[in-house]
Design a protein around this motif. Structure first.
Motif, PDB file in Angstrom:
ATOM      1  N   THR A 125       0.937  -1.139  -0.089  1.00 23.34           N
ATOM      2  CA  THR A 125       0.006   0.190   0.037  1.00 23.34           C
ATOM      3  C   THR A 125       0.783   1.391  -0.102  1.00 23.34           C
ATOM      4  O   THR A 125       1.749   1.451   0.614  1.00 23.34           O
ATOM      5  N   TYR A 126       0.315   2.285  -0.794  1.00 22.23           N
ATOM      6  CA  TYR A 126       0.966   3.465  -1.044  1.00 22.23           C
ATOM      7  C   TYR A 126       0.247   4.699  -0.695  1.00 22.23           C
ATOM      8  O   TYR A 126      -1.125   4.607  -0.969  1.00 22.23           O
ATOM      9  N   ASP A 127       0.766   5.876  -0.200  1.00 20.78           N
ATOM     10  CA  ASP A 127      -0.393   6.818  -0.211  1.00 20.78           C
ATOM     11  C   ASP A 127      -0.081   7.539  -1.490  1.00 20.78           C
ATOM     12  O   ASP A 127       0.973   7.852  -2.110  1.00 20.78           O
ATOM     13  N   GLY A 128      -1.353   7.965  -2.000  1.00 19.25           N
ATOM     14  CA  GLY A 128      -1.280   8.793  -3.212  1.00 19.25           C
ATOM     15  C   GLY A 128      -2.158  10.017  -3.135  1.00 19.25           C
ATOM     16  O   GLY A 128      -2.971  10.415  -2.383  1.00 19.25           O
ATOM     17  N   THR A 129      -2.047  11.110  -4.082  1.00 20.60           N
ATOM     18  CA  THR A 129      -2.736  12.182  -4.115  1.00 20.60           C
ATOM     19  C   THR A 129      -3.297  12.416  -5.346  1.00 20.60           C
ATOM     20  O   THR A 129      -2.655  12.355  -6.560  1.00 20.60           O
ATOM     21  N   ILE A 130      -4.633  12.575  -5.633  1.00 16.10           N
ATOM     22  CA  ILE A 130      -5.331  12.771  -6.839  1.00 16.10           C
ATOM     23  C   ILE A 130      -4.910  14.263  -7.509  1.00 16.10           C
ATOM     24  O   ILE A 130      -5.192  15.318  -6.977  1.00 16.10           O
ATOM     25  N   ILE A 131      -4.015  14.221  -8.679  1.00 14.05           N
ATOM     26  CA  ILE A 131      -3.629  15.551  -9.158  1.00 14.05           C
ATOM     27  C   ILE A 131      -4.153  15.789 -10.538  1.00 14.05           C
ATOM     28  O   ILE A 131      -3.977  17.134 -10.713  1.00 14.05           O
ATOM     29  N   TRP A 132      -5.149  14.980 -10.955  1.00 11.05           N
ATOM     30  CA  TRP A 132      -5.912  15.468 -12.396  1.00 11.05           C
ATOM     31  C   TRP A 132      -7.023  14.555 -12.351  1.00 11.05           C
ATOM     32  O   TRP A 132      -7.148  13.452 -12.202  1.00 11.05           O
ATOM     33  N   ILE A 133      -8.002  15.472 -12.868  1.00 13.31           N
ATOM     34  CA  ILE A 133      -9.482  14.527 -13.193  1.00 13.31           C
ATOM     35  C   ILE A 133      -9.696  15.016 -14.383  1.00 13.31           C
ATOM     36  O   ILE A 133      -9.876  16.168 -14.983  1.00 13.31           O
ATOM     37  N   SER A 134     -10.118  14.187 -15.261  1.00  9.79           N
ATOM     38  CA  SER A 134     -10.401  14.458 -16.878  1.00  9.79           C
ATOM     39  C   SER A 134     -11.981  15.047 -16.916  1.00  9.79           C
ATOM     40  O   SER A 134     -12.766  14.593 -16.060  1.00  9.79           O
ATOM     41  N   GLY A 135     -12.190  15.852 -17.566  1.00  8.46           N
ATOM     42  CA  GLY A 135     -13.342  16.791 -17.904  1.00  8.46           C
ATOM     43  C   GLY A 135     -14.117  15.970 -18.887  1.00  8.46           C
ATOM     44  O   GLY A 135     -15.110  16.557 -19.174  1.00  8.46           O
ATOM     45  N   LYS A 136     -13.679  15.096 -19.515  1.00  9.71           N
ATOM     46  CA  LYS A 136     -14.447  14.379 -20.585  1.00  9.71           C
ATOM     47  C   LYS A 136     -14.576  12.705 -20.351  1.00  9.71           C
ATOM     48  O   LYS A 136     -13.502  12.096 -19.833  1.00  9.71           O
ATOM     49  N   ALA A 137     -15.732  12.259 -20.656  1.00  8.38           N
ATOM     50  CA  ALA A 137     -15.756  10.858 -20.267  1.00  8.38           C
ATOM     51  C   ALA A 137     -15.446  10.159 -21.584  1.00  8.38           C
ATOM     52  O   ALA A 137     -15.301  10.785 -22.795  1.00  8.38           O
TER      53      ALA A 137
END
Length: 317
Positions: free
Chosen positions: A258-270
């Motif tokens: 297990t690792y700690d992660g950070t969400i840095i990008w979320i796509s705006g398109k499906a």
């Protein structure tokens, strides 16, 4: 009945494994922010020391492109600048000659003024005629006018020569800019590594002819990797930029690391679900890509499969 009881533990174990395998909110593969280093100059690669797997530092010189033509161009422009100075005129000898002439004229004027003063005294003593005094005044006036002409000649000589020299030396400004431009091009003959990272691929060898824009090697900073995962539209409201998540990968013992992660990008398109990606809802056709930044302890590799858990420890309890 015996057969049924014999099969039941196996079925329970398989169900337990499947439940454990699906105990994640999203999955994907690790990737890195890659930089392709290209040539900024045309010419032969005189040296190129990059090897795949090398760890390079930012600013490290890893190669050199032949720049003989640029050096010759620079020398030619510098020679032209030097020749301009030789084309300029030296006004000092001519000015010195006129100043010497002016000094002689001043001496003659002083003599004439003394003579005129003497004739004035003689006229008062009635020892000379008025015409002789008038003639002497005329000579003084003529000498003064000659001095004014000489002084004007000095000014004209200085102005004309200065204008001529400025016109010649004005040509040096564009030439000096050419030298600065060539120096900038010469600096690009050194292949300078742009970031700290590891060489992933090498596209050229020493001795080859390269061109501006041609790729030489690919490098990436592997101290952090990004897990590109996919979530459904239902999960989308649950995630946000900067959110802390848990990233899990299989270790050699069949367990999760297990690792700690950070969400840095979320796509705006499906987009349609990639065939190699599993989501929490396998029936989802359209998904959203996200990137999770994870610090690499050396175990993570590009392309490695990983799973994401959005729930916190408090929610699990």
């Amino acid at each position: 009945m015996k057969k049924i009881w014999a099969v039941l533990p196996v079925a329970m174990f398989m169900f337990s494994c499947n439940s454990e395998e699906n105990n994640h909110d999203a999955s994907g593969n690790f990737e890195s922010d890659e930089v392709i280093v290209s040539s900024e100059q045309n010419g032969q690669l005189l040296s190129f020391t990059v090897q795949e797997g090398d760890s390079l530092s930012k600013g490290q010189v890893v190669g050199f492109i032949d720049s003989t033509n640029l050096v010759l161009q620079k020398q030619q422009v510098q020679a032209t600048i030097q020749s301009l100075a030789e084309k300029t005129a030296d006004v000092q000898p001519q000015v010195k000659l006129l100043n010497d002439q002016l000094a002689v004229q001043q001496s003659q004027l002083d003599h004439l003024i003394n003579e005129r003063d003497r004739y004035e005294r003689l006229v008062k003593a009635e020892a000379a005629t008025q015409k002789q005094l008038d003639d002497m005044n005329a000579q003084v006036d003529q000498a003064q006018k000659q001095m004014l002409v000489t002084e004007q000649q000095i000014k004209v000589q200085l102005n004309n020569t200065g204008t001529q020299n400025r016109s010649i030396m004005s040509e040096s400004d564009p030439l000096r800019k050419q030298v600065a431009q060539i120096n900038q091009q010469l600096s690009k003959a050194n292949i300078v590594n742009p970031i700290n990272g590891t060489v992933l691929a090498k596209y050229a060898e020493a001795g080859e002819i390269t061109a501006t824009g041609k790729a030489l090697y690919k490098i990436a900073d592997l101290s952090y990797l990004n897990l590109r995962a996919y979530i459904t539209g239902v999960q989308l409201p649950q995630v946000k930029l900067g959110q802390q998540v848990k990233v899990m990968i299989d270790d050699s013992n069949g367990k999760y690391k297990t690792y700690d992660g950070t969400i840095i990008w979320i796509s705006g398109k499906a987009e349609f679900t990639p065939k190699t990606i599993q989501t929490k809802d396998e029936r989802a056709n359209l998904v959203y890509a996200i990137k999770i930044k994870v610090k690499n302890d050396g175990y993570l590799k590009i392309g490695m499969y990983g799973e994401v858990k959005f729930e916190t420890a408090d929610k699990k309890q």
